[in-house]
Design an enzyme around this catalytic site. Structure first.
Site, PDB file in Angstrom:
ATOM      1  CB  CYS A   1      -0.952  -0.016   1.191  1.00  0.00           C
ATOM      2  SG  CYS A   1      -1.858  -1.572   1.286  1.00  0.00           S
TER       3      CYS A   1
ATOM      4  CG  HIS B   1      -2.183   4.241   5.107  1.00  0.00           C
ATOM      5  ND1 HIS B   1      -1.958   4.232   3.750  1.00  0.00           N
ATOM      6  CD2 HIS B   1      -2.367   2.940   5.462  1.00  0.00           C
ATOM      7  CE1 HIS B   1      -1.989   2.970   3.309  1.00  0.00           C
ATOM      8  NE2 HIS B   1      -2.234   2.176   4.315  1.00  0.00           N
TER       9      HIS B   1
ATOM     10  CD  GLU C   1      -2.478   7.596   9.171  1.00  0.00           C
ATOM     11  OE1 GLU C   1      -3.370   6.754   8.948  1.00  0.00           O
ATOM     12  OE2 GLU C   1      -2.006   8.355   8.298  1.00  0.00           O
TER      13      GLU C   1
ATOM     14  CG  HIS D   1      -6.481   0.735   0.890  1.00  0.00           C
ATOM     15  ND1 HIS D   1      -5.467   1.116   0.049  1.00  0.00           N
ATOM     16  CD2 HIS D   1      -5.874   0.286   2.021  1.00  0.00           C
ATOM     17  CE1 HIS D   1      -4.300   0.899   0.640  1.00  0.00           C
ATOM     18  NE2 HIS D   1      -4.522   0.408   1.834  1.00  0.00           N
TER      19      HIS D   1
ATOM     20  CG  PHE E   1      -0.492  -5.433   4.896  1.00  0.00           C
ATOM     21  CD1 PHE E   1      -0.897  -4.747   6.024  1.00  0.00           C
ATOM     22  CD2 PHE E   1      -1.398  -6.282   4.282  1.00  0.00           C
ATOM     23  CE1 PHE E   1      -2.164  -4.896   6.539  1.00  0.00           C
ATOM     24  CE2 PHE E   1      -2.679  -6.436   4.790  1.00  0.00           C
ATOM     25  CZ  PHE E   1      -3.067  -5.758   5.915  1.00  0.00           C
TER      26      PHE E   1
ATOM     27  CE  LYS F   1      -5.894   4.018   1.920  1.00  0.00           C
ATOM     28  NZ  LYS F   1      -4.997   5.099   2.319  1.00  0.00           N
TER      29      LYS F   1
END
Lengths: 89, 397
Positions: free
Chosen positions: B157, B289, B300, B326, B385, B321
């Site tokens: 990502c 994010h 975050e 996403h 990830f 998002k």
């Protein structure tokens, strides 16, 4: 006269070469069709799918791999007819 | 060291198939999330996503389509738009870096389906050049005669932000005069969504970042590509800068493969600020994010507080998002558009679906409606990830 096999092979080649099937003569050389290597590989795939055969053709080594005359359209059609006959036999 | 500006942008995503439409949708707070439509979708537990609607493949020739997986189609279309916006004069030494997480996954799926499920003995001959991760970079290079450094990066990502950050540094350090950079992803196919289902991080009903009722992320797809170039060169050819890329930070958590540590994210933000010469007080907006999973959002927000200290309460921190989904490897590039909207147009895009804030997510998350603001600088976060963090720092041009 073109047979049904020739008609199908020529239609496939024409689709890949982006030309009209009526512009492809049986005695035309494969080189003259303007197919690049990927176009030829795609055409062989389409022929295999259309006739349910396996065409022994390696574009990385066309002279050695084929065992048939791949220089002309007629040679390719004859090879396809042989492969169809072998499958039937 | 040279300053680097963005002089072109292009995109295809669930909101729109160009930049003006995407910025308008973001300003209006419109969501592109809806029911998924593709083969075998009825066998999925998760059936929503931010899918590109009405994609017209006939914009490409049959020959191009034989070679372009959907992720390549998106990237090529976005690059076409970006180059048209940037105008002529970039030169043949321009490079291309396109990030993606999954590459040509639909091509993998189609060929496996043919041999495993349908029992076919052969697959189409162009499977390999279609699925390869560098297909978008290569086709953009070939299509436009760009002969500079060209390659793909893959960091899940964070792929887009790594691509854009690398391009920024190459120009800044004099290794390239101009670069196309961005990301492309097309995981919205049966196998792509089925794989994500397995992780149990997808929401069945909606994306609600920072909201107490959130229950996971919603996948998107698309691409965004930017033209980055040395500011002097851009000025010399009369190009208009959309924003300045001022800094980049990248770190690895070296922790868990899926759970973010927070520390790595904080250090990436600190690096980006330091490289840009920005103080926390100068930053007005962070595009988070913000995936809409509890672990991401809370980690975050904690990392932002760690970096910004008391200034965090003056920041706007939204996750876009819930609008574009996403988009995995493309998401950072699409989110850079949100930062351009904030810096250039003075419109901070909102976090949709936020009506019951998680008490642990207590920053100004710009709920549900965009907001007018005059900003000097922004950050765009991407935390992948694998514990890979990539943060872009931007200044108003």
């Amino acid at each position: 006269m073109r047979g049904k096999t020739a008609e199908t092979v020529i239609a496939i080649l024409a689709a890949q070469a982006l030309i009209d099937p009526s512009d492809i003569r049986l005695d035309a050389s494969m080189d003259s069709l303007g197919l690049d290597s990927l176009g030829l590989v795609e055409a062989i795939f389409a022929i295999e799918e259309a006739f349910d055969i396996s065409v022994p053709f390696n574009p990385a080594d066309p002279a050695e791999s084929t065992g048939f005359d791949s220089a002309t359209v007629a040679g390719l059609v004859a090879a396809v007819e042989d492969l169809i006959a072998q499958k039937a036999g | 060291m040279r300053r680097v500006v963005i002089t072109g942008a292009g995109t295809v995503n669930a909101l729109a198939q160009d930049v003006p439409g995407t910025l308008q949708a973001m300003a209006q707070g419109r969501s592109g999330i809806g029911p998924l439509a593709f083969r075998d979708v009825e066998r999925l537990a998760i059936r929503i996503g931010a899918q590109v609607q009405g994609w017209d493949e006939t914009r490409f020739s049959p020959r191009e389509l034989a070679l372009y997986d959907r992720f390549t189609q998106f990237a090529v279309a976005a690059a076409d738009e970006a180059l048209a916006m940037a105008g002529p004069g970039l030169g043949p030494a321009t490079g291309v870096i396109i990030g993606s997480a999954a590459g040509g996954i639909a091509t993998w799926e189609d060929s496996y389906r043919a041999v495993f499920q349908e029992g076919k003995s052969r697959v189409p001959p162009l499977v390999v050049p279609r699925l390869m991760m560098n297909a978008p970079a290569s086709h953009i290079s070939m299509r436009h005669g760009l002969r500079g450094p060209a390659f793909a990066v893959s960091s899940a990502c964070a792929s887009s932000n790594h691509a854009i950050g690398l391009a920024f540094r190459m120009i800044r350090d004099g290794q390239a005069q101009a670069m196309l950079a961005g990301g492309a992803e097309a995981m919205l196919c049966f196998g792509g969504v089925k794989a994500w289902e397995g992780l149990r991080v997808l929401s069945p009903d909606g994306c609600r970042p920072f909201d107490a009722r959130r229950n996971g992320m919603v996948m998107g797809e698309g691409a965004a590509v930017f033209v980055l170039e040395a500011a002097e060169a851009a000025a010399a050819r009369g190009a208009v800068a959309l924003a300045e890329v001022a800094g980049f930070g990248m770190t690895a958590d070296a922790g868990d493969i899926v759970v973010p540590s927070g520390q790595g994210a904080a250090e990436a933000m600190e690096q980006a600020l330091a490289e840009a010469g920005l103080t926390p007080q100068e930053v007005g907006y962070i595009n988070a994010h913000g995936t809409g999973t509890q672990v991401n959002d809370r980690t975050e927000v904690a990392a932002i507080k760690q970096v910004f200290g008391p200034s965090a309460s003056h920041l706007m921190v939204s996750s876009t998002k819930a609008m574009h989904g996403h988009a995995i490897g493309a998401t950072g590039a699409i989110e850079l558009l949100a930062c351009i909207l904030a810096l250039r147009d003075g419109i901070v895009p909102p976090t949709l679906g936020l009506s019951h804030p998680d008490p642990a997510c207590d920053l100004d998350h710009v709920p549900n409606e965009s907001r007018r603001a005059h900003l000097d600088a922004a950050l765009s976060n991407a935390f992948a990830f694998g514990g890979l963090n990539a943060v872009l720092a931007l200044r108003r041009a």
